[in-house]
Scaffold this active site. Structure first.
Site, PDB file in Angstrom:
ATOM      1  N   TRP A 236      50.866  33.207  39.013  1.00 23.23           N
ATOM      2  CA  TRP A 236      49.788  32.776  38.112  1.00 23.23           C
ATOM      3  C   TRP A 236      48.983  33.994  37.631  1.00 23.23           C
ATOM      4  O   TRP A 236      48.531  34.058  36.496  1.00 23.23           O
ATOM      5  CB  TRP A 236      48.917  31.790  38.889  1.00 23.23           C
TER       6      TRP A 236
ATOM      7  N   LYS B 168      37.926  40.149  39.171  1.00 26.75           N
ATOM      8  CA  LYS B 168      37.549  40.309  37.759  1.00 26.75           C
ATOM      9  C   LYS B 168      36.124  40.867  37.746  1.00 26.75           C
ATOM     10  O   LYS B 168      35.786  41.771  36.973  1.00 26.75           O
ATOM     11  CB  LYS B 168      37.577  38.955  37.023  1.00 26.75           C
TER      12      LYS B 168
ATOM     13  N   HIS C 190      48.515  34.330  47.024  1.00 29.25           N
ATOM     14  CA  HIS C 190      47.220  34.717  46.446  1.00 29.25           C
ATOM     15  C   HIS C 190      46.160  34.713  47.551  1.00 29.25           C
ATOM     16  O   HIS C 190      45.766  33.662  48.044  1.00 29.25           O
ATOM     17  CB  HIS C 190      46.879  33.670  45.374  1.00 29.25           C
TER      18      HIS C 190
ATOM     19  N   SER D  34      40.451  38.098  43.290  1.00 27.41           N
ATOM     20  CA  SER D  34      40.605  36.997  42.352  1.00 27.41           C
ATOM     21  C   SER D  34      39.480  36.960  41.312  1.00 27.41           C
ATOM     22  O   SER D  34      39.226  37.973  40.671  1.00 27.41           O
ATOM     23  CB  SER D  34      40.674  35.709  43.153  1.00 27.41           C
TER      24      SER D  34
HETATM   25  C1  GCU Z   1      42.060  30.256  39.568  1.00 28.53           C
HETATM   26  C2  GCU Z   1      41.931  30.975  38.244  1.00 28.53           C
HETATM   27  C3  GCU Z   1      42.159  32.479  38.398  1.00 28.53           C
HETATM   28  C4  GCU Z   1      41.279  33.026  39.484  1.00 28.53           C
HETATM   29  C5  GCU Z   1      41.469  32.247  40.756  1.00 28.53           C
HETATM   30  C6  GCU Z   1      40.522  32.609  41.901  1.00 28.53           C
HETATM   31  O1  GCU Z   1      43.385  30.289  39.989  1.00 28.53           O
HETATM   32  O2  GCU Z   1      42.812  30.390  37.338  1.00 28.53           O
HETATM   33  O3  GCU Z   1      41.895  33.138  37.174  1.00 28.53           O
HETATM   34  O4  GCU Z   1      41.512  34.401  39.667  1.00 28.53           O
HETATM   35  O5  GCU Z   1      41.225  30.871  40.507  1.00 28.53           O
HETATM   36  O6  GCU Z   1      39.443  33.116  41.666  1.00 28.53           O
HETATM   37  O7  GCU Z   1      40.871  32.288  43.036  1.00 28.53           O
END
Ligand code: GCU
Length: 425
Positions: free
Chosen positions: A354, A267, A404, A263
């Site tokens: 998402w 990144k 997720h 997540s």
């Molecule tokens: C939120 C955010 C995402 C991210 C995620 C996470 O949903 O919008 O961009 O990847 O958190 O880090 O769990």
């Protein structure tokens, strides 16, 4: 005439302003994805095709890295002077005798009062240096396993339902609460180690986190002001400092370190892998917008969503592109291409719309031409594979069923991928 032009101008301005105030509803409809054109990573700024790995490394790769630095994530400074390590605890009989546990404090400058991070390692017991999966964790080292010897996180956040508990009780209650994300038995059993640290040790994850994180505490030593980089940059910097330690540990084969992140930390692993070529393999799990997913593909989270909820993750300039990803000189397939020729794995989850699974797949696919400069195959399929069907060669991809998260299934694929790419490294 004059007033006609004025009113057209005024209407245009006011409609732009109202558009800016009401963010468009999230698009989850494939038929509503507007068409887009991706920038070609293999065309130079003067329109010259890049045809060899040599040209890529000498000109195009550095240029694209600078674009991501200038437009998206900000700078990532190097290793600070005075960086040093202290192994504060170790046990050769951890995890029922299957692993060695080590806890290491990495001090970012000379002296024991320097800013620091706490790293937790589990290494399989073998007589040769082992490959380590390195990744940050969300809730503290003590949450990745129920091992009571793990030092509790410094920046522990009590859960909403833990208000009746003291901090110490809440910490004990949370031991091992993220264990499903770190299947140690499986990882150690396959002969790999792990190194992890709590991302809050680098920068707390909220809009004012930079004030107490390394972007402030290290600013003079690193000669960089807080706004020149981002929270993702600070976290990525921490991953490289873990690698600095691994290079000094004789039990570890640091030339083979595998970066992993889920997540927002996915990144981060991509950005760290782009900046630090010491990471031999890079994995992003459900990293979504601002990670593996294409920004020009309007589906699920958008740049505006990211910058609104998490204004600290990226640099200020990225906000100029909130509603205009097509104006950015980069898209995220170009970030993935910066990992080449190293093996890269991108993973999605079916219910994680998402994060735009298809946008993650297409991005991984679009990084392929850069791998081909090295005569390597990226993703070997044309279409998105069915769920739970891993595909790819030097670029791996899967979309698993479920939500997720990062779980055993994901790790099993990463372990197989690591095995497959073991030799060349
Ligand atoms: C939120 C955010 C995402 C991210 C995620 C996470 O949903 O919008 O961009 O990847 O958190 O880090 O769990």
């Amino acid at each position: 005439m004059k007033s006609f032009f004025f009113s057209v101008f005024a209407i245009t301005i006011s409609s732009l302003a109202s558009r800016a105030q009401t963010p468009p509803a999230t698009n989850y409809d494939e038929t509503q994805v507007p068409s887009y054109i991706l920038p070609d990573p293999l065309i130079s700024t003067i329109g010259k095709p890049i045809t060899t790995g040599k040209e890529w490394e000498a000109h195009q790769r550095p240029h694209i890295l600078i674009l991501f630095t200038d437009y998206v994530y900000g700078k990532v400074p190097g290793k600070p002077a005075g960086l040093h390590f202290k192994v504060t605890e170790s046990d050769a009989n951890a995890l029922n005798g299957k692993a060695t546990r080590k806890q290491v404090t990495i001090y970012f400058a000379e002296g024991d009062d320097a800013p620091f991070m706490d790293v937790l390692l589990y290494l399989p017991k073998t007589n040769h240096p082992v490959t380590v999966f390195t990744g940050l964790n969300f809730n503290g080292n003590h949450t990745i396993a129920s091992d009571r010897a793990i030092k509790p996180a410094r920046f522990f956040k009590k859960k909403a339902d833990q208000t009746s508990l003291t901090d110490a009780e809440a910490i004990e209650a949370s031991r091992g609460s993220s264990a499903s994300r770190w299947p140690l038995e499986e990882i150690i059993g396959k002969g790999y180690g792990i190194a992890t640290a709590h991302y809050y040790d680098l920068e707390p994850d909220h809009k004012d986190g930079w004030k107490t994180g390394i972007r402030t505490t290290m600013k003079d030593r690193l000669h960089i002001s807080p706004e020149e980089w981002s929270a993702i940059g600070a976290w990525a910097w921490g991953l490289s400092r873990i690698e600095d330690y691994l290079e000094t540990d004789p039990a570890v084969d640091a030339k083979k370190t595998i970066l992993i992140g889920h997540s927002r930390l996915g990144k981060t692993s991509l950005w760290a892998g782009a900046n630090d070529p010491r990471f031999a393999i890079v994995i992003s799990n459900d990293s979504g917008e601002g990670g593996a997913a294409l920004s020009r593909r309007i589906f699920g989270e958008t740049i505006r969503n990211l910058n609104t909820s998490f204004p600290h993750w990226f640099i200020a300039r990225y906000k100029h592109y909130n509603d205009h990803p097509e104006m950015l000189p980069v898209d995220q397939h170009m970030l993935l291409s910066l990992i080449a020729p190293r093996p890269l794995y991108v993973a999605s989850a079916e219910d994680d719309k998402w994060a735009d699974p298809k946008g993650e797949f297409l991005s991984a696919k679009a990084a392929g031409p850069v791998y081909r400069l090295y005569k390597l195959k990226g993703l070997t399929v044309k279409e998105m594979p069915p769920v739970n069907t891993p595909v790819g060669a030097t670029i791996g991809y899967h979309i698993r069923t479920g939500k997720h998260d990062i779980n055993l299934y994901d790790w099993q694929q990463y372990l197989l991928f690591a095995e497959r790419h073991k030799s060349g490294k």
